[in-house]
Design a protein around this motif. Structure first.
Motif, PDB file in Angstrom:
ATOM      1  N   PHE A 269       5.785   0.264   7.995  1.00 18.29           N
ATOM      2  CA  PHE A 269       4.490   0.900   8.243  1.00 18.29           C
ATOM      3  C   PHE A 269       3.409   0.296   7.353  1.00 18.29           C
ATOM      4  N   SER A 270       3.727   0.051   6.094  1.00 14.27           N
ATOM      5  CA  SER A 270       2.748  -0.477   5.143  1.00 14.27           C
ATOM      6  C   SER A 270       2.303  -1.880   5.529  1.00 14.27           C
ATOM      7  N   ILE A 271       3.254  -2.717   5.922  1.00 14.88           N
ATOM      8  CA  ILE A 271       2.914  -4.082   6.334  1.00 14.88           C
ATOM      9  C   ILE A 271       2.125  -4.059   7.640  1.00 14.88           C
ATOM     10  N   LYS A 272       2.579  -3.256   8.580  1.00 18.32           N
ATOM     11  CA  LYS A 272       1.923  -3.184   9.886  1.00 18.32           C
ATOM     12  C   LYS A 272       0.484  -2.699   9.765  1.00 18.32           C
ATOM     13  N   ASN A 273       0.249  -1.767   8.842  1.00 18.23           N
ATOM     14  CA  ASN A 273      -1.083  -1.186   8.680  1.00 18.23           C
ATOM     15  C   ASN A 273      -1.860  -1.799   7.520  1.00 18.23           C
ATOM     16  N   GLN A 274      -1.340  -2.890   6.968  1.00 19.34           N
ATOM     17  CA  GLN A 274      -2.027  -3.650   5.927  1.00 19.34           C
ATOM     18  C   GLN A 274      -2.473  -2.771   4.757  1.00 19.34           C
ATOM     19  N   LEU A 275      -1.549  -1.954   4.268  1.00 22.61           N
ATOM     20  CA  LEU A 275      -1.853  -1.073   3.154  1.00 22.61           C
ATOM     21  C   LEU A 275      -1.834  -1.846   1.837  1.00 22.61           C
ATOM     22  N   ARG A 276      -2.670  -1.419   0.922  1.00 20.55           N
ATOM     23  CA  ARG A 276      -2.678  -2.006  -0.419  1.00 20.55           C
ATOM     24  C   ARG A 276      -1.410  -1.595  -1.160  1.00 20.55           C
ATOM     25  N   PHE A 277      -0.811  -2.526  -1.876  1.00 21.45           N
ATOM     26  CA  PHE A 277       0.442  -2.268  -2.578  1.00 21.45           C
ATOM     27  C   PHE A 277       0.250  -1.202  -3.662  1.00 21.45           C
ATOM     28  N   ARG A 278      -0.742  -1.411  -4.491  1.00 14.37           N
ATOM     29  CA  ARG A 278      -0.981  -0.456  -5.571  1.00 14.37           C
ATOM     30  C   ARG A 278      -1.633   0.803  -5.015  1.00 14.37           C
ATOM     31  N   GLY A 279      -1.071   1.923  -5.382  1.00 12.64           N
ATOM     32  CA  GLY A 279      -1.626   3.196  -4.939  1.00 12.64           C
ATOM     33  C   GLY A 279      -1.030   3.720  -3.652  1.00 12.64           C
ATOM     34  N   SER A 280      -0.091   2.988  -3.050  1.00  8.95           N
ATOM     35  CA  SER A 280       0.543   3.461  -1.817  1.00  8.95           C
ATOM     36  C   SER A 280       2.034   3.661  -2.050  1.00  8.95           C
ATOM     37  N   LEU A 281       2.695   4.279  -1.090  1.00 10.91           N
ATOM     38  CA  LEU A 281       4.107   4.638  -1.235  1.00 10.91           C
ATOM     39  C   LEU A 281       5.017   3.420  -1.253  1.00 10.91           C
ATOM     40  N   VAL A 282       4.558   2.306  -0.690  1.00 12.22           N
ATOM     41  CA  VAL A 282       5.414   1.117  -0.625  1.00 12.22           C
ATOM     42  C   VAL A 282       5.773   0.598  -2.015  1.00 12.22           C
ATOM     43  N   ARG A 283       4.963   0.931  -2.994  1.00  9.18           N
ATOM     44  CA  ARG A 283       5.240   0.480  -4.359  1.00  9.18           C
ATOM     45  C   ARG A 283       6.541   1.082  -4.903  1.00  9.18           C
ATOM     46  N   THR A 284       6.946   2.217  -4.356  1.00  9.27           N
ATOM     47  CA  THR A 284       8.169   2.867  -4.835  1.00  9.27           C
ATOM     48  C   THR A 284       9.421   2.262  -4.225  1.00  9.27           C
TER      49      THR A 284
ATOM     50  N   ARG B 172       9.427  -1.270  -2.997  1.00 12.81           N
ATOM     51  CA  ARG B 172       9.430  -2.705  -3.217  1.00 12.81           C
ATOM     52  C   ARG B 172       8.745  -3.003  -4.543  1.00 12.81           C
ATOM     53  N   LYS B 173       9.380  -3.780  -5.375  1.00  9.60           N
ATOM     54  CA  LYS B 173       8.863  -4.030  -6.719  1.00  9.60           C
ATOM     55  C   LYS B 173       8.049  -5.310  -6.820  1.00  9.60           C
ATOM     56  N   ASP B 174       8.293  -6.277  -5.943  1.00  9.71           N
ATOM     57  CA  ASP B 174       7.610  -7.573  -6.019  1.00  9.71           C
ATOM     58  C   ASP B 174       6.331  -7.532  -5.185  1.00  9.71           C
ATOM     59  N   GLU B 175       5.203  -7.417  -5.867  1.00  9.45           N
ATOM     60  CA  GLU B 175       3.910  -7.289  -5.178  1.00  9.45           C
ATOM     61  C   GLU B 175       3.560  -8.553  -4.406  1.00  9.45           C
ATOM     62  N   ARG B 176       3.821  -9.706  -4.988  1.00  8.02           N
ATOM     63  CA  ARG B 176       3.479 -10.966  -4.328  1.00  8.02           C
ATOM     64  C   ARG B 176       4.247 -11.128  -3.027  1.00  8.02           C
ATOM     65  N   LYS B 177       5.548 -10.857  -3.046  1.00  2.00           N
ATOM     66  CA  LYS B 177       6.354 -10.993  -1.835  1.00  2.00           C
ATOM     67  C   LYS B 177       5.900 -10.006  -0.766  1.00  2.00           C
ATOM     68  N   TYR B 178       5.453  -8.836  -1.194  1.00  5.69           N
ATOM     69  CA  TYR B 178       4.942  -7.858  -0.221  1.00  5.69           C
ATOM     70  C   TYR B 178       3.725  -8.424   0.512  1.00  5.69           C
ATOM     71  N   TYR B 179       2.771  -8.994  -0.231  1.00  3.69           N
ATOM     72  CA  TYR B 179       1.567  -9.538   0.404  1.00  3.69           C
ATOM     73  C   TYR B 179       1.880 -10.775   1.241  1.00  3.69           C
ATOM     74  N   GLU B 180       2.854 -11.552   0.812  1.00  3.07           N
ATOM     75  CA  GLU B 180       3.269 -12.699   1.627  1.00  3.07           C
ATOM     76  C   GLU B 180       3.824 -12.226   2.966  1.00  3.07           C
ATOM     77  N   ALA B 181       4.648 -11.170   2.942  1.00  2.00           N
ATOM     78  CA  ALA B 181       5.202 -10.621   4.180  1.00  2.00           C
ATOM     79  C   ALA B 181       4.093 -10.016   5.042  1.00  2.00           C
ATOM     80  N   LEU B 182       3.120  -9.381   4.396  1.00  2.00           N
ATOM     81  CA  LEU B 182       1.996  -8.769   5.127  1.00  2.00           C
ATOM     82  C   LEU B 182       1.190  -9.837   5.861  1.00  2.00           C
ATOM     83  N   ILE B 183       0.878 -10.935   5.163  1.00  2.00           N
ATOM     84  CA  ILE B 183       0.101 -12.009   5.788  1.00  2.00           C
ATOM     85  C   ILE B 183       0.877 -12.655   6.927  1.00  2.00           C
ATOM     86  N   GLN B 184       2.160 -12.911   6.706  1.00  2.00           N
ATOM     87  CA  GLN B 184       2.973 -13.536   7.745  1.00  2.00           C
ATOM     88  C   GLN B 184       3.043 -12.657   8.982  1.00  2.00           C
ATOM     89  N   ASN B 185       3.231 -11.364   8.768  1.00  2.00           N
ATOM     90  CA  ASN B 185       3.281 -10.419   9.889  1.00  2.00           C
ATOM     91  C   ASN B 185       1.940 -10.363  10.618  1.00  2.00           C
TER      92      ASN B 185
END
Length: 516
Positions: free
Chosen positions: A40-55, A57-70
């Motif tokens: 849901f976070s990747i699909k809706n392009q949510l910010r890592f900090r301040g959202s539930l996805v931070r709990t 996934r620990k690697d912020e960079r990999k999260y944004y890489e996956a978000l951009i690729q998606n």
């Protein structure tokens, strides 16, 4: 139920506080909930900090890489609201992002229409790649060999972004700058980089426009379009929009809702209340409209002192007209024009030669909605509306299109002097809003709804008008046999009527035959 889970994720509800019925849907599995949160976070392009996805996934960079690729795979708009992380952290500017989007489509040999409307509009703005350019690129790509095809396709695409319009009140932000990037810069360009490093973002209009433009095209800075809750914007007749397809992702859906609802009398905060959407999301949508040139901020932040170089700056989008529309009249001597926005016309300029001096003006909440359907929109955008409007040889469907447009013009010229201001609303666009949002929008902004004729069954003008007083043609159902039967039933009076269901056999009695 999925909507309820989505809402829980937005509200940052942990597994322990999740309602029991939702836990059952997730098979009583916290891991399943974590997977859902990430998707849901990747699909809706949510910010890592301040959202539930931070709990989860620990690697912020990999999260944004996956978000951009998606986002690239789904051909979504560049996530401008995450530019501080995407540009500074991954060095992916909007230009680089759209290069990847277009290259992906070319590699797959997909049609240009595959690209969603807003994505295509932003690609056109930054890359200068529209429908014709895309077709040329596809033709060139077909002559490339299989080996190194991906890199060869990218070599066909632009090397630097276009010289885009900028506004003085936009903010200049520092991007991802390496030591090698600074070496070829001039002293003025290096000075601006140092200024951004030492003092943070700057108002564009206070800086040398030519330096800003050069650094932007080099990808060393990026631009932010700040919108506040108190801002109001105007939406002129739409130009530069690309009519391809609707993707249906969360932000695109919001963009259309905002576009249907916004006007120069309503602030961002008020619009968020009407739509029952987070104010931050509405800010993002309005910011994008201003960036694309589809909207204009009415009271932008003051810029002082303004650098003299901005006197010659490119600040206006010179969009090609959406479609060259001939005068909407059968009289070839009349030279007036009417431009139509595919979704909505705001404060349509009067086409009357003699404006009534006592024409009343109305405030927000006292406007008049003129409802039309997609059929009329299609008529106005058809190529059959050619400059030969007085040609007697025009007949059939083409003449029907022209007649519909001419009738609309007469109606608007007649209504506007006494019912200003008028908003021309497409019924299907109103139906895109949920019923509560549509009701709030209409009751907040309008006092009366007038619908054109004829209207298609799908327009449902009565439902689109909601609780507003509605003047217009009867719904299509009024002319059906079922309506007549219903009226006969209510009145207890009417001509002899016999209803036979399909497949039923009967024998008319002599009495019935005599009555006929």
């Amino acid at each position: 139920m999925e909507d309820e889970i989505d809402e829980c994720i937005r509200k940052k509800i942990q597994w322990q506080q999740l309602p029991g019925n939702l836990k059952k849907i997730l098979n009583e599995s916290p891991k399943e909930y974590e997977r859902y949160i990430l998707e849901f976070s990747i699909k809706n392009q949510l910010r890592f900090r301040g959202s539930l996805v931070r709990t989860v996934r620990k690697d912020e960079r990999k999260y944004y890489e996956a978000l951009i690729q998606n986002s690239i795979q789904r051909l979504m708009l560049y996530p401008y609201h995450l530019a501080d992380m995407i540009v500074k952290g991954l060095r992916i500017t909007p230009f680089i992002y759209y290069i990847e989007v277009v290259a992906l489509l070319i590699e797959l040999e997909k049609s240009y229409d595959t690209m969603p409307n807003f994505t295509a509009a932003d690609c056109l703005r930054l890359l200068g790649v529209g429908r014709n350019e895309y077709l040329e690129l596809v033709a060139k790509a077909r002559s490339l060999g299989r080996r190194g095809r991906s890199r060869a396709i990218r070599s066909l695409l632009p090397r630097v972004p276009l010289n885009i319009p900028m506004q003085t009140w936009w903010r200049v932000e520092l991007g991802y700058v390496l030591e090698e990037d600074v070496k070829p810069l001039s002293e003025k360009e290096k000075h601006l980089i140092d200024l951004l490093i030492d003092q943070g973002s700057q108002t564009a209009g206070t800086l040398d426009y030519h330096v800003v433009k050069i650094l932007y095209r080099r990808g060393l800075i990026y631009l932010d379009v700040p919108i506040t809750a108190a801002d109001k914007v105007s939406v002129p007749p739409l130009k530069g929009f690309v009519m391809n397809r609707i993707a249906g992702d969360y932000f695109e859906t919001l963009l259309y809702k905002v576009f249907v609802s916004i006007d120069e009398h309503t602030s961002v905060a008020e619009l968020a209340t009407v739509l029952q959407v987070e104010s931050e999301l509405v800010k993002q949508a309005v910011s994008l409209y201003c960036r694309l040139g589809f909207a204009k901020c009415l009271q932008p932040p003051p810029v002082s002192p303004q650098h003299p170089s901005w006197r010659d700056a490119l600040t206006t989008h010179y969009h090609q007209p959406y479609r060259q529309i001939a005068p909407l009249t059968f009289d070839p001597n009349v030279e007036e024009d009417l431009q139509m926005d595919p979704v909505l016309i705001k404060d349509l300029p009067s086409t009357s030669k003699q404006e009534l001096p006592d024409a009343p003006t109305s405030n927000a909440g006292q406007r008049v909605a003129v409802l039309f359907d997609s059929t009329l929109a299609a008529y106005l955008m058809m190529g059959n509306l050619s400059p030969v409007v007085g040609d007697s040889e025009i007949e059939g469907e083409a003449r029907r299109y022209l007649a519909a447009a001419a009738c609309l013009r007469v109606a608007l010229r007649t209504l506007r002097p006494k019912l200003r201001p008028l908003d021309l609303l497409r019924c299907e666009a109103l139906h895109a809003l949920d019923a509560p949002a549509r009701t709030r929008l209409l009751t907040t902004k309008y006092r009366l709804a007038i619908s054109t004729a004829p209207l298609s069954r799908e327009a449902r003008a009565g439902a689109a008008a909601g609780s507003l007083p509605h003047v217009g043609p009867a719904p299509p159902e009024a002319s059906t046999p079922w309506m007549r039967l219903y009226l006969y039933h209510l009145a207890g009076y009417g001509p002899p009527t016999l209803l036979l269901t399909k497949g039923k056999k009967c024998c008319l009695t002599a009495e019935w035959r005599n009555r006929q």
